[in-house]
Design a protein around this motif. Structure first.
Motif, PDB file in Angstrom:
ATOM      1  N   ALA A  69      46.383  46.429  50.426  1.00  0.00           N
ATOM      2  CA  ALA A  69      46.937  47.700  49.955  1.00  0.00           C
ATOM      3  C   ALA A  69      48.439  47.579  49.776  1.00  0.00           C
ATOM      4  O   ALA A  69      49.176  47.914  50.675  1.00  0.00           O
ATOM      5  CB  ALA A  69      46.604  48.820  50.936  1.00  0.00           C
ATOM      6  N   VAL A  70      48.838  47.092  48.610  1.00  0.00           N
ATOM      7  CA  VAL A  70      48.017  46.465  47.594  1.00  0.00           C
ATOM      8  C   VAL A  70      48.651  45.150  47.165  1.00  0.00           C
ATOM      9  O   VAL A  70      49.838  44.934  47.351  1.00  0.00           O
ATOM     10  CB  VAL A  70      47.815  47.371  46.344  1.00  0.00           C
ATOM     11  CG1 VAL A  70      46.956  48.567  46.659  1.00  0.00           C
ATOM     12  CG2 VAL A  70      49.127  47.760  45.691  1.00  0.00           C
ATOM     13  N   LEU A  99      39.581  43.799  47.270  1.00  0.00           N
ATOM     14  CA  LEU A  99      40.873  43.433  46.693  1.00  0.00           C
ATOM     15  C   LEU A  99      41.502  44.696  46.110  1.00  0.00           C
ATOM     16  O   LEU A  99      41.115  45.161  45.052  1.00  0.00           O
ATOM     17  CB  LEU A  99      40.696  42.369  45.614  1.00  0.00           C
ATOM     18  CG  LEU A  99      41.981  41.926  44.900  1.00  0.00           C
ATOM     19  CD1 LEU A  99      42.969  41.312  45.884  1.00  0.00           C
ATOM     20  CD2 LEU A  99      41.665  40.964  43.766  1.00  0.00           C
ATOM     21  N   GLY A 100      42.455  45.257  46.839  1.00  0.00           N
ATOM     22  CA  GLY A 100      43.228  46.389  46.326  1.00  0.00           C
ATOM     23  C   GLY A 100      44.411  45.865  45.547  1.00  0.00           C
ATOM     24  O   GLY A 100      45.148  45.002  46.020  1.00  0.00           O
ATOM     25  N   ILE A 166      37.166  45.522  43.289  1.00  0.00           N
ATOM     26  CA  ILE A 166      38.583  45.696  42.974  1.00  0.00           C
ATOM     27  C   ILE A 166      38.894  47.186  42.951  1.00  0.00           C
ATOM     28  O   ILE A 166      38.325  47.929  42.146  1.00  0.00           O
ATOM     29  CB  ILE A 166      38.941  45.070  41.612  1.00  0.00           C
ATOM     30  CG1 ILE A 166      38.759  43.552  41.645  1.00  0.00           C
ATOM     31  CG2 ILE A 166      40.383  45.412  41.236  1.00  0.00           C
ATOM     32  CD1 ILE A 166      38.995  42.881  40.301  1.00  0.00           C
ATOM     33  N   TYR A 167      39.767  47.635  43.863  1.00  0.00           N
ATOM     34  CA  TYR A 167      40.239  49.006  43.863  1.00  0.00           C
ATOM     35  C   TYR A 167      41.652  49.010  43.308  1.00  0.00           C
ATOM     36  O   TYR A 167      42.463  48.144  43.663  1.00  0.00           O
ATOM     37  CB  TYR A 167      40.246  49.599  45.276  1.00  0.00           C
ATOM     38  CG  TYR A 167      38.881  49.850  45.896  1.00  0.00           C
ATOM     39  CD1 TYR A 167      37.714  49.361  45.319  1.00  0.00           C
ATOM     40  CD2 TYR A 167      38.768  50.568  47.077  1.00  0.00           C
ATOM     41  CE1 TYR A 167      36.479  49.586  45.900  1.00  0.00           C
ATOM     42  CE2 TYR A 167      37.540  50.810  47.671  1.00  0.00           C
ATOM     43  CZ  TYR A 167      36.398  50.308  47.079  1.00  0.00           C
ATOM     44  OH  TYR A 167      35.183  50.547  47.664  1.00  0.00           O
ATOM     45  N   VAL A 168      41.954  49.960  42.461  1.00  0.00           N
ATOM     46  CA  VAL A 168      43.217  49.969  41.743  1.00  0.00           C
ATOM     47  C   VAL A 168      44.066  51.151  42.198  1.00  0.00           C
ATOM     48  O   VAL A 168      43.599  52.299  42.221  1.00  0.00           O
ATOM     49  CB  VAL A 168      42.988  50.026  40.223  1.00  0.00           C
ATOM     50  CG1 VAL A 168      44.323  49.996  39.476  1.00  0.00           C
ATOM     51  CG2 VAL A 168      42.117  48.851  39.772  1.00  0.00           C
ATOM     52  N   SER A 169      45.324  50.861  42.528  1.00  0.00           N
ATOM     53  CA  SER A 169      46.282  51.900  42.903  1.00  0.00           C
ATOM     54  C   SER A 169      46.870  52.535  41.651  1.00  0.00           C
ATOM     55  O   SER A 169      47.132  51.847  40.661  1.00  0.00           O
ATOM     56  CB  SER A 169      47.396  51.273  43.745  1.00  0.00           C
ATOM     57  OG  SER A 169      48.437  52.189  43.972  1.00  0.00           O
ATOM     58  N   GLY A 183      38.589  49.835  37.587  1.00  0.00           N
ATOM     59  CA  GLY A 183      38.469  49.663  39.023  1.00  0.00           C
ATOM     60  C   GLY A 183      37.086  49.975  39.559  1.00  0.00           C
ATOM     61  O   GLY A 183      36.321  50.753  38.965  1.00  0.00           O
ATOM     62  N   ASP A 184      36.769  49.370  40.690  1.00  0.00           N
ATOM     63  CA  ASP A 184      35.561  49.714  41.448  1.00  0.00           C
ATOM     64  C   ASP A 184      35.858  50.818  42.450  1.00  0.00           C
ATOM     65  O   ASP A 184      34.960  51.275  43.160  1.00  0.00           O
ATOM     66  CB  ASP A 184      35.040  48.484  42.184  1.00  0.00           C
ATOM     67  CG  ASP A 184      34.675  47.351  41.234  1.00  0.00           C
ATOM     68  OD1 ASP A 184      33.900  47.601  40.295  1.00  0.00           O
ATOM     69  OD2 ASP A 184      35.195  46.233  41.423  1.00  0.00           O
ATOM     70  N   GLY A 185      37.124  51.223  42.537  1.00  0.00           N
ATOM     71  CA  GLY A 185      37.554  52.286  43.427  1.00  0.00           C
ATOM     72  C   GLY A 185      39.012  52.585  43.150  1.00  0.00           C
ATOM     73  O   GLY A 185      39.670  51.916  42.332  1.00  0.00           O
ATOM     74  N   TYR A 186      39.532  53.589  43.844  1.00  0.00           N
ATOM     75  CA  TYR A 186      40.881  54.096  43.596  1.00  0.00           C
ATOM     76  C   TYR A 186      41.662  54.144  44.900  1.00  0.00           C
ATOM     77  O   TYR A 186      41.099  54.458  45.960  1.00  0.00           O
ATOM     78  CB  TYR A 186      40.789  55.492  42.981  1.00  0.00           C
ATOM     79  CG  TYR A 186      42.110  56.215  42.808  1.00  0.00           C
ATOM     80  CD1 TYR A 186      43.130  55.672  42.037  1.00  0.00           C
ATOM     81  CD2 TYR A 186      42.338  57.461  43.406  1.00  0.00           C
ATOM     82  CE1 TYR A 186      44.341  56.341  41.867  1.00  0.00           C
ATOM     83  CE2 TYR A 186      43.531  58.135  43.230  1.00  0.00           C
ATOM     84  CZ  TYR A 186      44.533  57.574  42.468  1.00  0.00           C
ATOM     85  OH  TYR A 186      45.728  58.236  42.301  1.00  0.00           O
ATOM     86  N   ILE A 187      42.979  53.846  44.823  1.00  0.00           N
ATOM     87  CA  ILE A 187      43.864  53.851  45.979  1.00  0.00           C
ATOM     88  C   ILE A 187      45.070  54.729  45.691  1.00  0.00           C
ATOM     89  O   ILE A 187      45.675  54.639  44.622  1.00  0.00           O
ATOM     90  CB  ILE A 187      44.332  52.422  46.320  1.00  0.00           C
ATOM     91  CG1 ILE A 187      43.171  51.607  46.895  1.00  0.00           C
ATOM     92  CG2 ILE A 187      45.491  52.440  47.309  1.00  0.00           C
ATOM     93  CD1 ILE A 187      43.518  50.154  47.151  1.00  0.00           C
TER      94      ILE A 187
END
Length: 316
Positions: A69-70, A99-100, A166-169, A183-187
């Motif tokens: 993060a990140v 992986l952020g 992969i989570y993306v900020s 992304g596979d998720g959000y940060i």
């Protein structure tokens, strides 16, 4: 909601980060974040161990899932190298690794003298880096000639059973839209319902959303605010300065405009369990699925005790 603990690489040496990981697991936290920096924000924080070494060590001391993060996979380290590092880390953690990633800060990425690109270019680079990494995680030889990166006859041999998520900020609209698309998720680090809604409405759907906040455990709120001011005055630096200032001394200069009382807005200070529960509730109401707390200062064992006794039982 999953409640995690953030390991602040900017502030603690490797041994203490490992000690905190063990303590977080004993206290009942569900997962870990770990920051990825070349420099601390200010010299008072005083540390910055290499995150990929730390991730390998973490796999041997606890079983909690961990997210970077990140990481910025665009300038300081080529995405083909990040792809290999992330694959090995996922193997070591038995798949419990996310992986952020984000578009980075000049503070960490300028060290080779490369020009610091405009935000729009950094997002282009981030998108292409994800393309490169996902190609490599298929386990085949990759030849890639893109706008920003070239990969020639590269293959990753040590791979996890499934590619790391992969989570993306993202904070601005364009970055949030990119996170939703690739992304596979959000940060995020703000309990902002509009940001979460934009992510979900623009392609994110029901993908996981991770958030975080900072704490400064102390006997009183004032003592906690003083610790926060001494260690993290950069938390009060406004706007895009965090992305463009190139060194800790520049953050220290900008932080001369920050006052201790301003840190009470950015941190949960003191030892009031209700304040922590309230902050976690703000992230829950904003739509986050996971929230991570980062302690600053020497009293992290006391924060673990507080969470084990009073915070985690209540929020669950």
């Amino acid at each position: 909601m999953r409640i995690g603990y953030m390991l602040s690489s900017e502030e603690y040496p490797p041994q203490q980060l490992l000690e905190q990981a063990r303590g977080a697991e004993r206290a009942g936290f569900d997962a870990l974040w770990i920051s990825d920096h070349y420099h601390p924000w200010v010299d008072a924080q005083g540390q910055s161990p290499f995150v990929w070494s730390m991730l390998g060590a973490l796999s041997q001391v606890c079983r909690l899932p961990v997210t970077t993060a990140v990481t910025c996979p665009t300038i300081r380290i080529h995405p083909a190298v990040i792809a290999q590092a992330a694959a090995t880390t996922a193997v070591l953690h038995d798949g419990r690794f996310v992986l952020g990633i984000g578009s980075g800060e000049a503070l960490n990425e300028h060290i080779f003298g490369d020009a610091w690109p405009a935000a729009s270019v950094r997002l282009e680079m981030l998108e292409e880096s994800v393309e490169v990494m996902r190609k490599l995680w298929k386990g085949e030889f990759v030849h890639h000639r893109g706008t920003h990166y070239t990969v020639e006859q590269a293959r990753i041999y040590t791979l996890p059973e499934a590619p790391p998520p992969i989570y993306v900020s993202g904070f601005g609209p364009k970055a949030i839209d990119l996170a939703a698309r690739i992304g596979d998720g959000y940060i995020s680090t703000m309990p902002d319902a509009e940001m979460v809604r934009r992510f979900r409405d623009n392609g994110g759907g029901d993908k996981p959303c991770q958030g975080s906040f900072k704490a400064a455990y102390a006997e009183t709120e004032e003592a906690g605010a003083q610790i926060a001011y001494e260690k993290w005055p950069n938390a009060g630096v406004p706007g895009e300065l965090s992305q463009v200032l190139p060194s800790p001394r520049h953050f220290e200069q900008a932080a001369e405009l920050v006052r201790p009382e301003m840190l009470k807005e950015a941190f949960v200070c003191g030892r009031d369990a209700e304040a922590h529960v309230e902050m976690i509730g703000r992230f829950a109401e904003a739509g986050f699925d996971e929230v991570y707390v980062a302690n600053t200062g020497p009293h992290y064992e006391a924060l673990f005790d507080l969470y084990a006794r009073e915070v985690l039982p209540r929020v669950r």
